[in-house]
Motif scaffolding. Structure first.
Motif, PDB file in Angstrom:
ATOM      1  N   ARG A  59       0.819  -1.216   0.000  1.00 51.20           N
ATOM      2  CA  ARG A  59       0.000   0.000   0.000  1.00 51.20           C
ATOM      3  C   ARG A  59       0.850   1.262   0.000  1.00 51.20           C
ATOM      4  N   TYR A  60       2.054   1.190   0.581  1.00 51.80           N
ATOM      5  CA  TYR A  60       2.948   2.345   0.541  1.00 51.80           C
ATOM      6  C   TYR A  60       3.586   2.499  -0.842  1.00 51.80           C
ATOM      7  N   ILE A  61       3.820   1.390  -1.520  1.00 50.57           N
ATOM      8  CA  ILE A  61       4.335   1.455  -2.895  1.00 50.57           C
ATOM      9  C   ILE A  61       3.297   2.085  -3.805  1.00 50.57           C
ATOM     10  N   LEU A  62       2.032   1.691  -3.631  1.00 52.52           N
ATOM     11  CA  LEU A  62       0.956   2.291  -4.421  1.00 52.52           C
ATOM     12  C   LEU A  62       0.793   3.776  -4.100  1.00 52.52           C
ATOM     13  N   LEU A  63       0.931   4.125  -2.840  1.00 48.20           N
ATOM     14  CA  LEU A  63       0.844   5.529  -2.443  1.00 48.20           C
ATOM     15  C   LEU A  63       1.971   6.338  -3.084  1.00 48.20           C
ATOM     16  N   PHE A  64       3.156   5.765  -3.129  1.00 54.00           N
ATOM     17  CA  PHE A  64       4.287   6.440  -3.775  1.00 54.00           C
ATOM     18  C   PHE A  64       3.978   6.698  -5.249  1.00 54.00           C
ATOM     19  N   ASN A  65       3.410   5.709  -5.916  1.00 52.19           N
ATOM     20  CA  ASN A  65       3.067   5.869  -7.326  1.00 52.19           C
ATOM     21  C   ASN A  65       2.024   6.961  -7.524  1.00 52.19           C
ATOM     22  N   LEU A 118      -9.038  -1.816  -4.142  1.00 55.13           N
ATOM     23  CA  LEU A 118      -9.101  -3.273  -4.223  1.00 55.13           C
ATOM     24  C   LEU A 118      -8.156  -3.921  -3.205  1.00 55.13           C
ATOM     25  N   GLU A 119      -7.030  -3.273  -2.958  1.00 56.95           N
ATOM     26  CA  GLU A 119      -6.089  -3.813  -1.959  1.00 56.95           C
ATOM     27  C   GLU A 119      -6.719  -3.813  -0.565  1.00 56.95           C
ATOM     28  N   ARG A 120      -7.412  -2.748  -0.212  1.00 51.56           N
ATOM     29  CA  ARG A 120      -8.087  -2.687   1.094  1.00 51.56           C
ATOM     30  C   ARG A 120      -9.237  -3.693   1.153  1.00 51.56           C
ATOM     31  N   TYR A 121      -9.931  -3.883   0.035  1.00 50.98           N
ATOM     32  CA  TYR A 121     -11.021  -4.850  -0.017  1.00 50.98           C
ATOM     33  C   TYR A 121     -10.501  -6.259   0.244  1.00 50.98           C
ATOM     34  N   VAL A 122      -9.404  -6.619  -0.387  1.00 48.75           N
ATOM     35  CA  VAL A 122      -8.813  -7.949  -0.180  1.00 48.75           C
ATOM     36  C   VAL A 122      -8.323  -8.092   1.264  1.00 48.75           C
ATOM     37  N   ALA A 123      -7.748  -7.031   1.807  1.00 47.06           N
ATOM     38  CA  ALA A 123      -7.209  -7.100   3.172  1.00 47.06           C
ATOM     39  C   ALA A 123      -8.288  -7.395   4.200  1.00 47.06           C
ATOM     40  N   VAL A 124      -9.505  -6.867   3.991  1.00 41.27           N
ATOM     41  CA  VAL A 124     -10.588  -7.056   4.967  1.00 41.27           C
ATOM     42  C   VAL A 124     -11.409  -8.306   4.659  1.00 41.27           C
ATOM     43  N   CYS A 125     -11.751  -8.489   3.395  1.00 42.85           N
ATOM     44  CA  CYS A 125     -12.656  -9.586   3.024  1.00 42.85           C
ATOM     45  C   CYS A 125     -11.937 -10.925   2.873  1.00 42.85           C
ATOM     46  N   TYR A 126     -10.655 -10.901   2.554  1.00 45.52           N
ATOM     47  CA  TYR A 126      -9.881 -12.140   2.399  1.00 45.52           C
ATOM     48  C   TYR A 126      -8.555 -12.011   3.149  1.00 45.52           C
ATOM     49  N   ILE A 134      -1.596  -9.942  -2.427  1.00 38.08           N
ATOM     50  CA  ILE A 134      -0.972  -8.615  -2.459  1.00 38.08           C
ATOM     51  C   ILE A 134       0.500  -8.761  -2.102  1.00 38.08           C
ATOM     52  N   THR A 135       1.295  -9.171  -3.053  1.00 40.31           N
ATOM     53  CA  THR A 135       2.739  -9.294  -2.868  1.00 40.31           C
ATOM     54  C   THR A 135       3.453  -8.122  -3.542  1.00 40.31           C
ATOM     55  N   ILE A 136       4.719  -7.961  -3.224  1.00 39.90           N
ATOM     56  CA  ILE A 136       5.506  -6.903  -3.843  1.00 39.90           C
ATOM     57  C   ILE A 136       5.574  -7.098  -5.352  1.00 39.90           C
ATOM     58  N   LYS A 137       5.763  -8.341  -5.773  1.00 38.40           N
ATOM     59  CA  LYS A 137       5.866  -8.633  -7.194  1.00 38.40           C
ATOM     60  C   LYS A 137       4.566  -8.288  -7.917  1.00 38.40           C
ATOM     61  N   ASN A 138       3.427  -8.711  -7.337  1.00 31.83           N
ATOM     62  CA  ASN A 138       2.139  -8.416  -7.961  1.00 31.83           C
ATOM     63  C   ASN A 138       1.860  -6.909  -7.986  1.00 31.83           C
ATOM     64  N   THR A 139       2.279  -6.222  -6.931  1.00 30.96           N
ATOM     65  CA  THR A 139       2.082  -4.766  -6.887  1.00 30.96           C
ATOM     66  C   THR A 139       2.865  -4.072  -7.987  1.00 30.96           C
ATOM     67  N   VAL A 140       4.105  -4.488  -8.178  1.00 33.92           N
ATOM     68  CA  VAL A 140       4.931  -3.903  -9.244  1.00 33.92           C
ATOM     69  C   VAL A 140       4.313  -4.184 -10.615  1.00 33.92           C
ATOM     70  N   VAL A 141       3.795  -5.398 -10.792  1.00 30.83           N
ATOM     71  CA  VAL A 141       3.155  -5.743 -12.064  1.00 30.83           C
ATOM     72  C   VAL A 141       1.934  -4.861 -12.315  1.00 30.83           C
ATOM     73  N   SER A 211     -16.103  -1.751  -3.271  1.00 27.70           N
ATOM     74  CA  SER A 211     -15.208  -2.112  -2.172  1.00 27.70           C
ATOM     75  C   SER A 211     -15.799  -1.698  -0.828  1.00 27.70           C
ATOM     76  N   TYR A 212     -16.406  -0.509  -0.774  1.00 25.41           N
ATOM     77  CA  TYR A 212     -16.985  -0.021   0.475  1.00 25.41           C
ATOM     78  C   TYR A 212     -18.140  -0.910   0.928  1.00 25.41           C
ATOM     79  N   VAL A 213     -19.034  -1.253  -0.005  1.00 21.22           N
ATOM     80  CA  VAL A 213     -20.166  -2.126   0.337  1.00 21.22           C
ATOM     81  C   VAL A 213     -19.665  -3.507   0.755  1.00 21.22           C
ATOM     82  N   GLY A 214     -18.666  -4.030   0.038  1.00 21.88           N
ATOM     83  CA  GLY A 214     -18.116  -5.340   0.391  1.00 21.88           C
ATOM     84  C   GLY A 214     -17.521  -5.365   1.780  1.00 21.88           C
ATOM     85  N   ILE A 215     -16.846  -4.282   2.160  1.00 21.72           N
ATOM     86  CA  ILE A 215     -16.249  -4.214   3.501  1.00 21.72           C
ATOM     87  C   ILE A 215     -17.328  -4.094   4.568  1.00 21.72           C
TER      88      ILE A 215
END
Length: 332
Positions: A59-65, A118-126, A134-141, A211-215
Motif C-alpha cells: 500500500r505504501y508502494i501504491l501511495l508512492f506511485n 481493491l487492496e483494502r477490499y482484499v485485506a478485509v474480506c480475504y 498482495i505481494t511486492i511482485k504483484n504490486t509492481v506488475v 469495495s466499500y459495500v463489500g467491507i
C-alpha cells in the motif's frame, strides 16, 4: 482532462492585459503555493523511500506511485501555465506532446486509486489470502499495467491530435495559447477525450462503491476484525474524496467559461487564479498531508523530515539520555 490545458486561454489572456506588474503578481500567486505543494510532495516521496517498511509494503508502494504522478502533473501544469502567462507560443507538435503527457500523469492517479481500493477490499474480506495475493511482485506488475494503460491512452490521444494534420502543423507555430481545446480538430478527438474521461471516473467510482459495500458486509461477519474493517471504510472514504478532487479539474474549464462571460475582466482574472489554486494546485498536495498525518507509521518519519531534524532530534536525544540514565541507575 489536461489540467493546465484547460486554464491557459481564458486566464492568461486576462493576465497579459494587466501589464508586466500584473503578470509578475499573478505568476507569484500561483507559483508560490505550487512550490509549497511540490516541497510537501517531495518530502513525502522521500519519506516513502527512506525506510524498508515503506519500500516493502504494497500500500505504501501504491501511495508512492499516486503521489509521484500527482507531483509530475503539478510541476508540468505550472510550467505550462507560466509559459502561457508569459505569452510564449509553441509549435503545434510540441504542444500536442505536452498536452498528451499531461493526460498521461492525470490518468495514473484514478487508476492507482482503483488498485488501492481493491487492496483494502482484499485485506478485509480475504485476510488469510491477502499476503499471497498482495505481494511486492504483484504490486509492481499492477503498477506497470497502470503505466502501460496510461501510455496507450497517451499514444492514442497524440495520434488523434496529429492525424491528418502532422505535415501541415509540423513546423507551424500556434497562433493561440497551448490548450487542449485548440488541438482537438475533429469530433472524433473530442468524443474520445470525453468518453475516456467519463469511463475512467465511472470505473473508479464503481470500484470504490463496490469495495466499500463489500467491507460493510464483511464487517458483519464474526470472523472479521472490526477495527480493521472500520479503518478500511475510512480509507475508502478518503479515496472517494481523492477521486472527487481529481474530478474537480474536469469542471474547471466550464467554470472558467462561466466566470469569463459573467464578470468584468479584472474580477474574472482574480477568480480564475483562485479556481486554479483551489481546484488544480491544492488537491495535488492534500493526499500527502492527509496520508502523512493520518498514517501512524508515516507520521513520525514525515514530521522528522519536515522539521529538518531541528526539533525532533533534540527531543529524541533527551529521551535516549534519560533512558540510559534510568538503566544505569537500575543496574546500580
Amino acid at each position: 482532462m489536461s489540467v493546465t490545458n484547460q486554464t491557459q486561454t481564458n486566464t492568461t489572456v486576462g493576465i497579459q492585459r494587466q501589464g508586466l506588474a500584473g503578470l509578475v503578481l499573478f505568476s507569484l500567486l500561483t507559483t508560490l503555493p505550487c512550490c509549497i505543494c511540490l516541497f510537501i510532495n517531495g518530502i513525502m516521496l522521500f519519506t516513502l523511500r527512506s525506510k524498508p517498511v515503506f519500500r516493502e509494503t504494497s500500500r505504501y508502494i501504491l501511495l508512492f506511485n499516486l503521489l509521484f504522478a500527482d507531483t509530475v502533473q503539478l510541476a508540468q501544469s505550472q510550467i505550462m501555465y507560466l509559459l502561457s502567462a508569459a505569452g510564449v507560443k509553441l509549435l503545434y507538435t510540441v504542444c500536442c506532446v505536452l498536452t498528451a503527457l499531461n493526460n498521461l500523469s492525470h490518468i495514473i492517479s484514478p487508476l492507482t486509486l482503483v488498485v488501492m481500493c481493491l487492496e483494502r477490499y482484499v485485506a478485509v474480506c480475504y485476510p488469510l489470502r491477502h499476503a499471497a495475493i498482495i505481494t511486492i511482485k504483484n504490486t509492481v506488475v499492477v503498477i506497470c499495467v497502470v503505466w502501460a494503460l496510461s501510455s496507450l491512452n497517451f499514444l492514442t490521444q497524440l495520434n488523434l491530435m496529429l492525424k491528418d494534420h502532422f505535415k501541415d502543423l509540423q513546423h507551424l507555430m500556434m497562433t493561440d495559447f497551448c490548450g487542449k481545446d485548440n488541438l482537438l480538430f475533429d469530433p472524433v478527438s473530442q468524443l474520445y477525450d470525453k468518453a475516456s474521461t467519463y469511463f475512467l471516473f465511472a470505473l473508479a467510482g464503481v470500484t470504490v462503491t463496490f469495495s466499500y459495500v463489500g467491507i460493510i458486509v464483511a464487517a458483519k461477519s464474526a470472523s472479521t476484525d472490526k477495527a480493521s474493517a472500520k479503518r478500511a471504510r475510512k480509507t475508502l472514504l478518503l479515496h472517494l474524496v481523492q477521486l472527487g478532487l481529481s474530478m474537480s479539474s474536469t469542471i474547471h474549464s466550464s467554470l472558467l467559461i462561466v466566470v469569463s462571460t459573467n464578470l468584468d475582466r479584472a474580477s474574472a482574472v482574480i477568480i480564475q487564479i483562485l479556481l486554479y489554486i483551489c481546484l488544480i494546485i491544492v488537491p495535488k498536495c492534500l493526499s500527502s498531508l492527509i496520508y502523512g498525518f493520518r498514517d501512524q507509521t508515516i507520521r513520525p518519519v514525515l514530521m522528522l523530515h519536515l522539521c529538518w531534524h531541528c526539533r525532533v532530534l533534540p527531543v529524541m536525544s533527551m529521551t535516549s539520555t534519560n533512558t540510559r540514565v534510568r538503566t544505569f541507575t537500575a543496574k546500580s
